[in-house]
Enzyme design. Structure first.
Site, PDB file in Angstrom:
ATOM      1  N   SER A  55      38.205  22.311  56.348  1.00  0.00           N
ATOM      2  CA  SER A  55      38.708  22.556  57.699  1.00  0.00           C
ATOM      3  C   SER A  55      40.118  22.057  57.936  1.00  0.00           C
ATOM      4  CB  SER A  55      37.799  21.841  58.686  1.00  0.00           C
ATOM      5  OG  SER A  55      37.917  20.448  58.453  1.00  0.00           O
ATOM      6  N   GLY A  57      40.422  18.681  58.011  1.00  0.00           N
ATOM      7  CA  GLY A  57      40.143  17.328  58.483  1.00  0.00           C
ATOM      8  C   GLY A  57      40.630  16.261  57.525  1.00  0.00           C
ATOM      9  N   PHE A  58      40.439  16.523  56.251  1.00  0.00           N
ATOM     10  CA  PHE A  58      40.854  15.560  55.242  1.00  0.00           C
ATOM     11  C   PHE A  58      42.353  15.314  55.316  1.00  0.00           C
ATOM     12  CE2 PHE A  58      42.525  14.733  50.959  1.00  0.00           C
ATOM     13  CZ  PHE A  58      41.972  13.489  50.766  1.00  0.00           C
ATOM     14  N   ASP A 108      36.531  17.910  61.410  1.00  0.00           N
ATOM     15  CA  ASP A 108      35.952  16.614  61.752  1.00  0.00           C
ATOM     16  C   ASP A 108      37.057  15.597  62.013  1.00  0.00           C
ATOM     17  OD1 ASP A 108      36.759  16.722  59.136  1.00  0.00           O
ATOM     18  OD2 ASP A 108      35.150  15.485  58.345  1.00  0.00           O
ATOM     19  N   CYS A 267      31.950  20.754  21.927  1.00  0.00           N
ATOM     20  CA  CYS A 267      32.248  21.332  23.244  1.00  0.00           C
ATOM     21  C   CYS A 267      32.457  22.828  23.070  1.00  0.00           C
ATOM     22  CB  CYS A 267      33.489  20.691  23.851  1.00  0.00           C
ATOM     23  SG  CYS A 267      33.989  21.458  25.405  1.00  0.00           S
ATOM     24  N   CYS A 269      34.081  24.869  25.097  1.00  0.00           N
ATOM     25  CA  CYS A 269      35.205  25.476  25.818  1.00  0.00           C
ATOM     26  C   CYS A 269      36.252  26.007  24.850  1.00  0.00           C
ATOM     27  CB  CYS A 269      35.825  24.478  26.794  1.00  0.00           C
ATOM     28  SG  CYS A 269      37.020  23.350  26.062  1.00  0.00           S
ATOM     29  N   CYS A 272      38.657  23.373  23.216  1.00  0.00           N
ATOM     30  CA  CYS A 272      38.123  22.597  22.091  1.00  0.00           C
ATOM     31  C   CYS A 272      37.934  23.456  20.849  1.00  0.00           C
ATOM     32  CB  CYS A 272      36.818  21.916  22.485  1.00  0.00           C
ATOM     33  SG  CYS A 272      37.109  20.516  23.586  1.00  0.00           S
TER      34      CYS A 272
END
Lengths: 393, 399
Positions: A55, A57-58, A108, A267, A269, A272
């Site tokens: 929103s 708010g942060f 918020d 891994c 990904c 990697c």
């Protein structure tokens, strides 16, 4: 080749279901009018899956020196041109309606978690609910978009309970637990998360905002949370850090100069599979592509972690999962006290297994965050601001 | 593994090879083959700027690609590579592709000078490093590229003095001989090929002297590099064609027909056609790179035909696209005219960027300083440049 590539990359990482955007920034740039003309953010970005917008708010906390909060809303100064604008709950929802994300956040009233001003905290808690009501009545697309209320109350137990109780009376499809991860002690953090999840309904998703470390995710899941964002893995990638099952490593460190293994063995990904720690070490401070490589790995790491949690819950083996996870992370068994406390309190209050069974549908979204977009996937100035804050601190 | 091999695809109807003139060729190495005219992918620190291997494979799904690794951007790999022992390609995640090591970064502004006797100042971001031929050959043994340009003094531009030009030819020739000797003694470099760098600035006599000298070693080299035309890679587009073309043509006459001819730098597409007509086979992707760096996208409409033994390119000017910041080839995506343009960069383009994203979105990314903006532009520009070369080859095939 059908999908755009950078989104392909995410998709191949597995189960990204949603991504986080930030209303405050989107509202300023590219602006609501453009997003309306583009028929919403999904179209603008060419992204077909879920989106979540915050929103704004942060930003009150992170940009407090530019913001003034009163009952009406928040007076912001645009970082682009210095013009003043008032962000009201109605305005926030109006913007988020135009953006068209699947999950949207109420505006918020955020007070820094570590604030000692209890009076201000109480005001913010009540105001957050008043603003929630204004958000809900301003909401024009309730059938397409879900507003999540944000449980506030800082670290004050009765305010948290109050906030959760007030929100429970509203008809919504999910909840966010906010005002945490702002530098408070972990002891306080987990208690507030637990308090909130216990009060909120078991059959609705609960999104703990701003949680980052793998340990925090695992413990929060144990405490009953369902959703997180990935601010952390992508942000930390920008600083040259990689997440591994035994913790975080900084590839800027000299010791990786001759390390010809992948970031993490086994891994899956693409980073990697192709690149060594030694090569990433070489380019980590100079080449943009290194952020890309590390983001891909870190996102994959976090998504695999969440997948692991989901799978273990399905087969009723979550406690074993937590055990194994903790041993990997702390091979010397020097577990942080707050983790021990959190898990022990679960045993006291509820059998861990019961707690999990009690969730009807364990939905663990990973939400990519603004951070990711800042660096690679999407265009927000957010990162710059966070950087400023960090320098300040 | 064998050495790379270059061969001109001879014209069956007209078997007599001409010295100058556009031609098709192939560069083969083990299982890979690059058809020429072609370009090398410009890299910085071992990667195409903004593009990981995974993304690269989506831009160019087939395995025909040749990468240029300018030494200044990857000299710091030497120590780890020495221990790694599998060569540069494997280290930077570009196995299976062809590689070429060169001495200068042709897409940036390079400082001139600082060379000492027969040591060349390699301009890295952490300062100049003096490299003599022994050190250089040691680096090449460690990097193990498919091909490499021998050590040379090439920091010559339009303003260079005759003596500086003469010196660059002398030293480069000397270094070439020394490098070649080392090359022949090296077991490791049996799989690598030598590229001879022709110097001489804008002085035809010096160019001929350089080319004649290097041509004596034609059996030892894979090809020749037209080197030493500029020090600032960002202004290459401004070099007038009537200054450089006669030099390239004259030099070409002194070179063996069947060897590969390379020129680096961000030359305009029009000049690239001229160079191909002169017999140049290989370029590099500094042009699309520099285009991306100024937040622009290639959009030029062109038609190619083969007439009187040369390729002729017509550029169709599109008046709608003209903005203050654009030239004949590109549009600038940071231009505010793109704010509300919900259309792809180029309608007819089949690149990943154009298939999914609009100018408006890319404009937004770029003005917000998002790396994704540059990444999407790179995808488009490399795709466009690659298509341009494909079209050139098609025209040559049909002739």
């Amino acid at each position: 080749m059908e999908k755009p590539l950078q989104f392909d990359v995410i998709a191949s990482c597995s189960t990204t279901r949603a991504r986080t955007r930030n209303t405050y920034h989107l509202g300023l740039r590219p602006g609501v009018e453009l997003l309306k003309k583009a028929k919403g953010l999904h179209n603008f970005m060419g992204w077909k899956r879920a989106l979540l917008t915050d929103s704004g708010g942060f930003q009150m906390v992170s940009l407090l020196h530019m913001a003034e909060i009163n009952e009406q809303g928040v007076n912001f100064e645009s970082p682009y041109d210095g013009t003043k604008s008032l962000l009201t709950p109605e305005k926030s929802i109006q913007i988020q309606n135009a953006i068209g994300a699947d999950i949207i956040m109420q505006l918020d009233d955020v007070v820094p978690t570590t604030s000692k001003d209890n009076e201000r905290m109480e005001e913010a808690t009540y105001r957050t609910t008043r603003w929630l009501d204004r958000c809900l009545s301003a909401h024009e697309r309730p059938n397409e978009q879900n507003i999540f209320p944000i449980v506030q109350g800082g670290l004050i137990e009765h305010l948290r309970k109050l906030s959760a109780n007030l929100h429970l009376e509203r008809k919504v499809n999910g909840y966010a637990i906010g005002g945490l991860s702002g530098g408070e002690a972990k002891e306080d953090f987990w208690k507030m998360v637990f308090l909130s999840t216990q009060m909120l309904p078991g059959d609705k998703p609960k999104y703990v905002m701003g949680v980052g470390f793998a340990v925090d995710l695992v413990i929060c899941c144990a405490l009953g949370a369902d959703m997180f964002d990935c601010v952390f893995p992508t942000r930390t990638a920008r600083f040259g850090c990689a997440l591994t099952s035994s913790g975080q490593i900084s590839l800027r460190h000299k010791k990786f100069r001759m390390d010809f293994g992948p970031i993490e063995k086994n891994c899956s990904c693409s980073t990697c599979k192709t690149y060594t720690r030694a090569y990433i070490h070489q380019i980590v401070t100079s080449e943009a592509v290194s952020c890309n490589l590390l983001s891909v790995h870190n996102l994959n790491y976090q998504m695999q972690l969440m997948k692991g949690i989901r799978e273990s819950i399905k087969v009723n083996k979550f406690p074993e999962f937590v055990q194994q996870f903790m041993i990997n992370m702390y091979p010397n068994k020097n577990y942080p006290q707050w983790c021990i406390d959190a898990l022990q309190s679960l045993n006291k209050t509820l059998e861990l297994k019961n707690l999990l069974r009690h969730k009807l549908k364990p939905i663990h979204f990973i939400l990519e965050s603004t951070m990711m977009y800042k660096q690679f996937w999407y265009p927000l100035l957010f990162m710059v601001m966070v950087l400023k804050n960090e320098i300040k601190v | 593994m064998e050495q790379a091999l270059f061969s001109v695809v001879t014209d069956r109807h007209n078997g007599i090879p001409s010295t100058n003139g556009p031609r098709l060729g192939t560069l083969k190495h083990s299982n890979s083959q690059v058809d020429t005219p072609a370009f090398m992918f410009y890299t910085k620190c071992g990667s195409v700027p903004y593009i990981s291997r995974e993304v690269f494979e989506k831009i160019l799904p087939d395995d025909q690609a040749l990468f240029n690794f300018p030494l200044p951007t990857c000299l710091s790999f030497y120590q780890p590579l020495k221990e790694f022992n599998h060569g540069l390609n494997a280290f930077v995640g570009l196995e299976k592709y062809l590689s070429c090591c060169s001495i200068t970064d042709c897409a940036v502004d390079n400082l001139q000078g600082y060379n000492k006797k027969d040591s060349v100042a390699v301009k890295t971001k952490s300062g100049n490093q003096l490299i003599n031929y022994e050190k250089y050959m040691d680096i090449i043994e460690v990097f193990k590229p498919t091909m490499y340009v021998t050590l040379s003094i090439s920091d010559i531009n339009l303003d260079s003095s005759p003596s500086a030009i003469e010196k660059s030819v002398n030293i480069t020739n000397r270094l070439f001989k020394s490098c070649l000797e080392q090359h022949h003694q090296s077991e490791i470099l049996k799989q690598s090929c030598v590229i001879a760098p022709i110097q001489g600035g804008y002085n035809v006599q010096e160019r001929i002297r350089s080319a004649t000298f290097l041509s004596e070693y034609q059996n030892d080299v894979l090809g020749f590099l037209f080197d030493g035309f500029f020090t600032d890679g960002s202004i290459v587009e401004e070099i007038p064609s009537d200054l450089i073309l006669p030099i390239v043509n004259k030099t070409m006459e002194c070179l063996p027909y069947d060897k590969m001819k390379i020129i680096f730098g961000a030359w305009t597409p029009s000049l690239i056609i001229d160079f191909i007509n002169s017999g140049v086979d290989i370029f590099d992707s500094s042009f699309p790179y520099i285009t991306t760096e100024r937040n622009s996208a290639l959009i030029f409409d062109y038609s190619l035909k083969f007439k009187n033994e040369i390729i002729i390119m017509d550029i169709h000017h599109n008046k709608d696209e003209k903005t203050d910041s654009s030239n004949d080839y590109e549009i600038c995506l940071t231009d505010t005219s793109n704010f509300e343009k919900f259309v792809p960069i180029k309608d007819s383009c089949t690149c990943l960027t154009c298939k999914k994203h609009t100018r408006s979105y890319i404009h937004h990314l770029l003005i917000s300083n998002e790396l994704l903006g540059s990444m999407l532009l790179t995808i488009h520009n490399l795709h466009y440049f690659n298509t341009f070369f494909k079209d050139i080859r098609e025209v040559l095939k049909k002739k």
